[in-house]
Design a protein around this motif. Structure first.
Motif, mmCIF file in Angstrom:
data_model
loop_
_atom_site.group_PDB
_atom_site.id
_atom_site.type_symbol
_atom_site.label_atom_id
_atom_site.label_comp_id
_atom_site.label_asym_id
_atom_site.label_seq_id
_atom_site.Cartn_x
_atom_site.Cartn_y
_atom_site.Cartn_z
ATOM 1 N N ASP A 2 59.382 7.332 6.767
ATOM 2 C CA ASP A 2 58.660 8.440 6.242
ATOM 3 C C ASP A 2 58.840 8.815 5.195
ATOM 4 O O ASP A 2 60.027 9.498 4.962
ATOM 5 N N SER A 3 58.064 8.699 4.004
ATOM 6 C CA SER A 3 58.300 9.725 2.854
ATOM 7 C C SER A 3 59.428 8.952 1.852
ATOM 8 O O SER A 3 59.883 9.748 0.731
ATOM 9 N N THR A 30 50.659 10.706 6.195
ATOM 10 C CA THR A 30 51.330 10.194 7.432
ATOM 11 C C THR A 30 50.240 9.224 8.221
ATOM 12 O O THR A 30 50.313 7.845 8.440
ATOM 13 N N HIS A 47 61.380 12.919 5.560
ATOM 14 C CA HIS A 47 60.245 13.950 5.270
ATOM 15 C C HIS A 47 61.278 15.449 5.546
ATOM 16 O O HIS A 47 62.227 15.540 6.057
ATOM 17 N N ASP A 106 55.575 5.014 4.283
ATOM 18 C CA ASP A 106 54.028 5.344 4.287
ATOM 19 C C ASP A 106 53.555 5.966 3.169
ATOM 20 O O ASP A 106 52.353 5.655 2.838
ATOM 21 N N HIS A 107 54.488 6.626 2.371
ATOM 22 C CA HIS A 107 54.180 7.240 0.980
ATOM 23 C C HIS A 107 55.504 7.732 0.641
ATOM 24 O O HIS A 107 56.570 7.860 1.321
HETATM 25 ZN ZN LIG Z 1 54.631 10.710 6.244
#
Ligand SMILES: [Zn+2]
Length: 473
Positions: A20-21, A69, A164, A273-274
């Motif tokens: 994530d991130s 997310t 994150h 995801d980003h």
């Molecule tokens: Zn995320």
């Protein structure tokens, strides 16, 4: 999409790992300018990710369908655009298309799901559908489950929130001493005054006691630095957080996964995801459509995947499940994405278009109350009114970003050239290309959210006949 397949070409195990991130330019094997500008402590290195990039295929030009997310993962898991799978907002609607896990279960494939964000990637939005065994913040237990089931076909997913914010830590469980120490250190270094009333109480995971307190304190630190315009310190915290998370939690885990993949018939896909970016129009990630947030890393690794290959052709996160469909026994669905040929990715991609949107509710307190209400009542309630705030379209080497006011009036527009690794501001006017991109956006916005998961009986009998003939549809 119908393709006759030989079972010997199919992978027995599909393993997805979501970081994530993680920004696309934070993997040192392919790019280290950004992290090294902010890293404190020698040279920034992502050793295990570099290993995978050198022995697998890295996609440097993959664009996420959303900067948050929930919508990003829903697009990955359904192979459908957010507008069609229903999850285009942050926390407002359930997934309305079959997910990878449901498609796997239909073919008797065992499914495992591990997440650090059970509130977002959980029951409320439909992420746990089709999952045989669901784990929260325990990748070791989830991985043991995969080992236990290794004689079956499996699809497993491991999501990590350690990159994150609170950068590097996620929870006390993973950094008992270092997490509180860091919060105290930052409070004193930046002279942070903790708020008496917290306005941003949104959470991705279930946090209580000291964990909750530390998260709220960390958010105050971030808010304060952001209000001061201190983006440099925020990027420093982010990059050093990646380093901490990789060294203290991830490297050991992924080492075990690589060993498993090397000794079984498995395909490993590592993705984000980003990304993350701090700037006046980019508060971390959730409200941003700049390239540092939308461009996400994807690494594919396994026997049969091209080694040491960097692909700069544009792909989308919705292409992942259609690709898995070509290389495993999961059932078919009506995907928006297209498959990628893993043995020869360069020649199989062609020209694809990518879209991303930010949908806004209003203030954070409103979403928080809405979220609490859903979690308490354990069912989805009437969605909040939302509006399209920003959108981006990528096609060929051109990119268009647009921003709208509360009344839906266009208030900003930017046009870029895409090098395949990053964006550069376009010098010429490119009016023909702009018109082309605007038309693509217009068409995208005509997609209707269609909550129909059932295959009707006629279709199912045709599908059964095709299965009997050896086709995978
Ligand atoms: Zn995320």
């Amino acid at each position: 999409m119908i393709r006759k397949k030989n079972d010997s070409q199919l992978y027995q195990h599909i393993i997805l790992v979501s970081l994530d991130s993680l920004r696309s330019d934070c993997i040192t094997a392919v790019n280290s300018d950004f992290p090294n500008r902010f890293y404190r402590g020698g040279k920034f290195k992502t050793v295990m990710l570099d290993y995978l990039v050198r022995r697998g295929t890295y996609f440097s030009n993959c664009i996420s369908a959303a900067p948050y997310t929930s919508a990003s993962h829903a697009a990955y898991f359904t192979g459908c655009w957010p507008r069609r799978n229903g999850v285009y907002e942050f926390f407002n609607r359930r997934i309305g298309r079959p997910t990878l896990f449901e498609l796997a279960q239909r073919e008797n494939i065992y499914t495992i799901f591990q997440t650090d964000f059970p509130i977002i990637l959980g029951d409320s939005l439909g992420f746990s559908r089709g999952v045989n065994k669901y784990f929260i913040e325990s990748e070791s237990a989830a991985f043991s489950e995969l080992i236990r089931r290794q004689n079956r076909d499996t699809v497993s997913f491991f999501h990590f929130g350690g990159i994150h914010y609170p950068y590097g830590f996620h929870k006390l469980k993973f950094a008992k001493v270092d997490f509180p120490k860091k919060v105290r250190e930052l409070e004193s270094k930046f002279n942070i005054k903790q708020a008496e009333v917290y306005t941003d109480m949104l959470d991705e995971s279930y946090r209580e006691g000291e964990d909750r307190e530390l998260l709220l304190k960390y958010k105050t630190i971030i808010d304060t630095l952001y209000s001061r315009g201190d983006y440099k310190s925020l990027h420093q915290l982010y990059v050093n957080g990646i380093d901490y998370f990789l060294k203290h939690r991830f490297n050991r885990f992924i080492g075990r996964v690589i060993d498993f993949v090397d000794h079984t018939n498995s395909l490993l896909i590592v993705f984000a995801d980003h990304g993350e970016n701090w700037a006046p129009d980019s508060r971390g990630h959730s409200n941003a459509i700049n390239d540092s947030v939308l461009r996400v890393p994807i690494i594919m690794y396994g026997n049969g995947v091209r080694k040491n290959m960097v692909i700069t052709d544009l792909i989308r996160t919705i292409d992942v499940v259609p690709t898995i469909h070509q290389y495993s026994k999961i059932a078919s669905a009506d995907f928006d994405g297209l498959p990628i040929n893993l043995a020869n990715p360069k020649d199989s991609i062609g020209f694809r278009e990518a879209f991303a949107q930010v949908w806004r509710v209003g203030d954070r307190m409103k979403i928080y109350k809405h979220q609490q209400h859903i979690l308490k009542s354990k069912k989805m309630i009437r969605p909040l009114a939302t509006r399209l705030e920003k959108e981006a379209v990528y096609y060929g080497r051109c990119v268009l970003n647009r921003e709208y006011s509360k009344d839906g009036v266009l208030v900003g527009e930017n046009f870029y050239k895409n090098t395949g690794k990053r964006l550069i501001v376009a010098k010429k006017n490119f009016s023909k290309e702009k018109t082309n991109l605007k038309n693509r956006l217009k068409k995208y916005n005509q997609i209707k959210y269609n909550n129909s998961q059932k295959i009707n009986k006629v279709n199912q009998s045709i599908i059964n006949d095709l299965h009997a003939l050896g086709y995978r549809v």
